[in-house]
Design a protein around this motif. Structure first.
Motif, PDB file in Angstrom:
ATOM      1  N   GLY A 219      -9.920   7.043  -3.431  1.00 20.89           N
ATOM      2  CA  GLY A 219      -8.446   7.007  -2.639  1.00 20.89           C
ATOM      3  C   GLY A 219      -7.651   5.867  -2.493  1.00 20.89           C
ATOM      4  N   TYR A 220      -7.059   5.602  -1.443  1.00 18.07           N
ATOM      5  CA  TYR A 220      -6.421   4.523  -1.159  1.00 18.07           C
ATOM      6  C   TYR A 220      -7.253   3.150  -0.865  1.00 18.07           C
ATOM      7  CZ  TYR A 220      -2.095   7.185  -0.602  1.00 18.07           C
ATOM      8  OH  TYR A 220      -0.997   7.952  -1.027  1.00 18.07           O
ATOM      9  N   VAL A 221      -6.890   2.013  -1.589  1.00 20.95           N
ATOM     10  CA  VAL A 221      -7.732   0.667  -1.639  1.00 20.95           C
ATOM     11  C   VAL A 221      -6.665  -0.419  -0.873  1.00 20.95           C
ATOM     12  CG1 VAL A 221      -8.892  -0.885  -2.623  1.00 20.95           C
ATOM     13  CG2 VAL A 221      -9.207   1.362  -3.438  1.00 20.95           C
ATOM     14  N   PHE A 222      -7.185  -0.758   0.043  1.00 23.33           N
ATOM     15  CA  PHE A 222      -6.149  -1.641   0.956  1.00 23.33           C
ATOM     16  C   PHE A 222      -6.942  -3.157   0.495  1.00 23.33           C
ATOM     17  CE2 PHE A 222      -5.532   2.305   3.192  1.00 23.33           C
ATOM     18  CZ  PHE A 222      -4.172   1.822   3.530  1.00 23.33           C
TER      19      PHE A 222
ATOM     20  N   HIS B 207       2.470  14.409   6.285  1.00 20.55           N
ATOM     21  CA  HIS B 207       2.783  13.119   6.708  1.00 20.55           C
ATOM     22  C   HIS B 207       3.018  11.955   5.564  1.00 20.55           C
ATOM     23  CE1 HIS B 207       2.126  14.197  10.849  1.00 20.55           C
ATOM     24  NE2 HIS B 207       1.106  14.544  10.666  1.00 20.55           N
ATOM     25  N   GLY B 208       2.932  12.386   4.198  1.00 19.76           N
ATOM     26  CA  GLY B 208       2.898  11.580   3.128  1.00 19.76           C
ATOM     27  C   GLY B 208       4.387  11.626   2.688  1.00 19.76           C
ATOM     28  N   PRO B 209       4.689  10.481   2.008  1.00 28.19           N
ATOM     29  CA  PRO B 209       3.943   9.424   1.805  1.00 28.19           C
ATOM     30  C   PRO B 209       3.935   8.492   2.878  1.00 28.19           C
ATOM     31  CG  PRO B 209       6.043   9.363   0.537  1.00 28.19           C
ATOM     32  CD  PRO B 209       6.018  10.537   1.281  1.00 28.19           C
ATOM     33  N   MET B 210       2.698   7.962   3.384  1.00 25.89           N
ATOM     34  CA  MET B 210       2.695   7.056   4.686  1.00 25.89           C
ATOM     35  C   MET B 210       3.138   5.616   4.256  1.00 25.89           C
ATOM     36  SD  MET B 210      -1.020   8.629   6.253  1.00 25.89           S
ATOM     37  CE  MET B 210      -0.728   7.193   7.514  1.00 25.89           C
ATOM     38  N   SER B 211       3.401   4.927   5.193  1.00 24.98           N
ATOM     39  CA  SER B 211       3.616   3.451   4.937  1.00 24.98           C
ATOM     40  C   SER B 211       2.756   2.684   5.842  1.00 24.98           C
ATOM     41  CB  SER B 211       5.072   3.000   5.151  1.00 24.98           C
ATOM     42  OG  SER B 211       5.299   3.564   6.402  1.00 24.98           O
ATOM     43  N   TRP B 212       2.233   1.576   5.523  1.00 21.18           N
ATOM     44  CA  TRP B 212       1.573   0.746   6.511  1.00 21.18           C
ATOM     45  C   TRP B 212       2.157  -0.609   6.835  1.00 21.18           C
ATOM     46  CZ3 TRP B 212      -0.049   3.596   2.299  1.00 21.18           C
ATOM     47  CH2 TRP B 212      -0.985   4.631   2.480  1.00 21.18           C
ATOM     48  N   THR B 213       1.727  -1.280   8.078  1.00 24.14           N
ATOM     49  CA  THR B 213       1.841  -2.677   8.276  1.00 24.14           C
ATOM     50  C   THR B 213       0.598  -3.228   8.625  1.00 24.14           C
ATOM     51  OG1 THR B 213       2.339  -2.184  10.644  1.00 24.14           O
ATOM     52  CG2 THR B 213       4.487  -2.373   9.244  1.00 24.14           C
ATOM     53  N   GLU B 214       0.145  -4.435   8.511  1.00 25.20           N
ATOM     54  CA  GLU B 214      -0.895  -5.049   8.644  1.00 25.20           C
ATOM     55  C   GLU B 214      -0.536  -6.539   9.790  1.00 25.20           C
ATOM     56  OE1 GLU B 214      -4.925  -6.365   6.428  1.00 25.20           O
ATOM     57  OE2 GLU B 214      -3.159  -7.207   5.559  1.00 25.20           O
ATOM     58  N   THR B 215      -1.415  -6.678  10.709  1.00 24.04           N
ATOM     59  CA  THR B 215      -1.404  -7.866  11.572  1.00 24.04           C
ATOM     60  C   THR B 215      -2.733  -8.453  11.592  1.00 24.04           C
ATOM     61  OG1 THR B 215      -0.090  -6.771  13.035  1.00 24.04           O
ATOM     62  CG2 THR B 215      -1.103  -8.643  14.066  1.00 24.04           C
TER      63      THR B 215
ATOM     64  N   VAL C 297      -1.605  -0.337  10.694  1.00 24.43           N
ATOM     65  CA  VAL C 297      -0.900   0.909  11.521  1.00 24.43           C
ATOM     66  C   VAL C 297      -0.271   1.579  10.349  1.00 24.43           C
ATOM     67  CG1 VAL C 297       0.552   1.669  12.940  1.00 24.43           C
ATOM     68  CG2 VAL C 297      -0.708  -0.654  13.336  1.00 24.43           C
ATOM     69  N   GLY C 298      -0.773   2.919  10.188  1.00 26.24           N
ATOM     70  CA  GLY C 298      -0.213   3.748   9.160  1.00 26.24           C
ATOM     71  C   GLY C 298       0.822   4.793   9.985  1.00 26.24           C
ATOM     72  N   THR C 299       1.852   5.011   9.366  1.00 23.53           N
ATOM     73  CA  THR C 299       3.198   5.674   9.797  1.00 23.53           C
ATOM     74  C   THR C 299       3.654   6.794   9.081  1.00 23.53           C
ATOM     75  OG1 THR C 299       4.258   3.338  10.596  1.00 23.53           O
ATOM     76  CG2 THR C 299       5.570   5.472  10.374  1.00 23.53           C
ATOM     77  N   SER C 300       3.734   7.753   9.704  1.00 27.64           N
ATOM     78  CA  SER C 300       4.092   9.269   9.010  1.00 27.64           C
ATOM     79  C   SER C 300       5.511   9.219   8.349  1.00 27.64           C
ATOM     80  CB  SER C 300       3.854  10.366  10.055  1.00 27.64           C
ATOM     81  OG  SER C 300       4.665  11.231   9.554  1.00 27.64           O
ATOM     82  N   ALA C 301       5.603   9.639   7.062  1.00 27.43           N
ATOM     83  CA  ALA C 301       6.940   9.932   6.466  1.00 27.43           C
ATOM     84  C   ALA C 301       7.687  10.947   7.177  1.00 27.43           C
ATOM     85  CB  ALA C 301       6.688  10.083   5.240  1.00 27.43           C
ATOM     86  N   ARG C 302       7.015  11.849   7.912  1.00 28.86           N
ATOM     87  CA  ARG C 302       7.703  13.163   8.336  1.00 28.86           C
ATOM     88  C   ARG C 302       8.228  12.796   9.604  1.00 28.86           C
ATOM     89  NH1 ARG C 302       3.944  17.796   9.228  1.00 28.86           N
ATOM     90  NH2 ARG C 302       3.671  16.995  11.309  1.00 28.86           N
ATOM     91  N   THR C 303       7.376  11.742  10.618  1.00 34.96           N
ATOM     92  CA  THR C 303       7.834  11.633  11.930  1.00 34.96           C
ATOM     93  C   THR C 303       8.492  10.444  12.188  1.00 34.96           C
ATOM     94  OG1 THR C 303       5.802  11.217  12.637  1.00 34.96           O
ATOM     95  CG2 THR C 303       6.038  13.270  12.842  1.00 34.96           C
ATOM     96  N   GLN C 304       8.160   9.460  11.234  1.00 38.45           N
ATOM     97  CA  GLN C 304       8.543   8.040  11.147  1.00 38.45           C
ATOM     98  C   GLN C 304       7.969   7.457  12.545  1.00 38.45           C
ATOM     99  OE1 GLN C 304      10.157   6.212   8.738  1.00 38.45           O
ATOM    100  NE2 GLN C 304       9.834   8.390   7.807  1.00 38.45           N
ATOM    101  N   ARG C 305       6.590   8.071  12.852  1.00 35.16           N
ATOM    102  CA  ARG C 305       5.977   7.442  14.049  1.00 35.16           C
ATOM    103  C   ARG C 305       4.414   6.923  13.483  1.00 35.16           C
ATOM    104  NH1 ARG C 305       7.573   8.280  18.976  1.00 35.16           N
ATOM    105  NH2 ARG C 305       5.499   8.066  19.831  1.00 35.16           N
ATOM    106  N   PRO C 306       3.848   6.086  13.849  1.00 33.19           N
ATOM    107  CA  PRO C 306       2.351   5.771  13.829  1.00 33.19           C
ATOM    108  C   PRO C 306       1.654   6.893  13.972  1.00 33.19           C
ATOM    109  CG  PRO C 306       3.508   3.852  14.817  1.00 33.19           C
ATOM    110  CD  PRO C 306       4.455   4.928  14.914  1.00 33.19           C
ATOM    111  N   ILE C 307       0.548   7.138  13.170  1.00 27.64           N
ATOM    112  CA  ILE C 307      -0.418   8.160  13.256  1.00 27.64           C
ATOM    113  C   ILE C 307      -1.769   7.990  13.215  1.00 27.64           C
ATOM    114  CG2 ILE C 307       1.061  10.073  12.688  1.00 27.64           C
ATOM    115  CD1 ILE C 307       0.018  10.162  10.051  1.00 27.64           C
ATOM    116  N   GLU C 308      -2.074   6.695  12.747  1.00 25.66           N
ATOM    117  CA  GLU C 308      -3.389   6.153  12.604  1.00 25.66           C
ATOM    118  C   GLU C 308      -3.339   4.576  12.638  1.00 25.66           C
ATOM    119  OE1 GLU C 308      -5.330   4.599  10.020  1.00 25.66           O
ATOM    120  OE2 GLU C 308      -3.444   4.308   8.377  1.00 25.66           O
TER     121      GLU C 308
END
Length: 268
Positions: free
Chosen positions: A93-96, A187-195, A223-234
Motif C-alpha cells: 500500500g502507501y509508502v511514506f 475518505h479517499g483520496p486522503m492527504s497528509w502533513t508531517e511534523t 496527520v491524515g486528512t479525509s477528502a470527504r470531511t476535510q478533517r483529520p481522521i488518523e
C-alpha cells in the motif's frame, strides 16, 4: 580529546568508552559497580556516576535496576533522505518517507498492540476530539531483521473513522492496510502533513526501544486528512532513538540562486 582542563568525570567516561570499544566490556556486560569503581579510580561516587551517566546519554550503556550499567549493542546509524513524495507498493500500500530500503526485510518485536485507550492531548487536538476520548491505537515496535528495536509506531484512528471502516480495528486490516480501508470507506483520496521534532522519551518508550531514558528520540507525526470531511481522521507517531538515524535533504537552487550569476546592471 582529554586535556589538563578536562573534568575528571569526562576523563573517566573517555577511558571507559575506550574499554568498551576495545572489547573489554562487550555487549551485555555490566560495568564495575559505582562504589568500587570510584575507589579504584580515586574519585568520589558522584564523579564516577557522572562518567557512567555521560556514557548512558551517548547510548553506550543503560542503567538497569538491581543490575547496574549494562553495555548496549552499538546500533548502526541510518541516513534517511527525507523527501515529500508518498509512493505506493502493490503489496504494502502507501509508502511514506522512512528508514527502510527497497526489498529490505523488517521484523516486529513483541506482539503488535491495538486497543481503545484515552487519546493524549496532542493526538486529541489533531483529531478534534476531547482529550481522554477512547480512541483506537495500533502500536508496533519494528526494526530491520536481526537488529535491535529501531522504531516505535503508534497509529491513532478517530472514533468516527473506525465506525466508517470497522476493519481498521481488526488484527488484520487486509491488503493495503488501514489506510486503504479508510479510503474505501469514502475518505479517499486522503492527504497528509508531517511534523518532525526531537524530544526526551517517555519511560515506556525507552523500555520498548531498549534505550537509556536520557537518549533523545526523533519523533515524526503524520496527520491524515479525509477528502470527504476535510478533517483529520488518523495520526501516526513514529519515534526513533537519536543515535540510530540522521536526516538528509537535497537542497535545490531557486532561480534567484542560479549559476552563473547574472551581473547586476549599473544605473548610468
Amino acid at each position: 580529546m582529554t586535556g589538563p582542563k578536562t573534568p575528571k568525570w569526562r576523563q573517566l567516561a573517555n577511558e571507559v568508552r575506550r574499554q568498551i570499544e576495545d572489547g573489554l566490556y562487550p555487549q551485555g556486560a555490566v560495568l564495575p559497580q559505582l562504589k568500587p569503581a570510584a575507589e579504584e579510580a580515586g574519585v568520589s561516587y558522584e564523579t564516577m556516576r557522572a562518567a557512567y551517566k555521560a556514557l548512558e546519554s551517548e547510548g553506550l550503556v543503560r542503567s538497569v535496576k538491581r543490575t547496574g550499567f549494562v553495555v548496549l549493542e552499538a546500533p548502526g546509524r541510518r541516513r534517511v533522505t527525507r523527501g515529500t513524495t508518498i509512493t505506493r507498493d502493490p503489496a504494502r500500500g502507501y509508502v511514506f518517507p522512512a528508514a527502510s530500503r527497497p526489498d529490505e526485510p523488517w521484523e516486529t518485536h513483541g506482539r503488535p498492540f491495538r486497543a481503545l485507550v484515552s487519546a493524549p492531548p496532542v493526538v486529541a487536538d489533531h483529531l478534534g476530539i476531547p482529550a481522554g476520548t477512547k480512541t483506537l491505537r495500533r502500536r508496533r515496535v519494528t526494526s530491520p531483521a536481526g537488529e535491535p528495536p529501531f522504531q516505535l509506531v503508534d497509529t491513532w484512528i478517530s472514533p468516527d473513522a473506525v465506525e466508517d471502516a470497522p476493519q481498521t480495528a481488526e488484527p488484520s486490516t487486509g491488503p493495503g492496510g488501514y489506510l486503504d480501508r479508510l479510503e474505501e470507506a469514502g475518505h479517499g483520496p486522503m492527504s497528509w502533513t508531517e511534523t518532525i521534532r526531537v524530544r526526551a522519551p517517555e519511560r515506556e518508550e525507552a523500555q520498548l526501544l531498549t534505550i537509556s531514558p536520557v537518549m533523545p528520540i526523533l519523533e515524526t507525526t503524520i496527520v491524515g486528512t479525509s477528502a470527504r470531511t476535510q478533517r483529520p481522521i488518523e495520526v501516526t507517531v513514529r519515534v526513533i532513538p537519536g543515535d540510530r538515524v540522521e536526516l538528509v535533504s537535497e537542497l535545490q537552487r531557486a532561480r534567484s540562486a542560479r549559476w552563473p550569476v547574472t551581473p547586476v546592471k549599473q544605473k548610468q
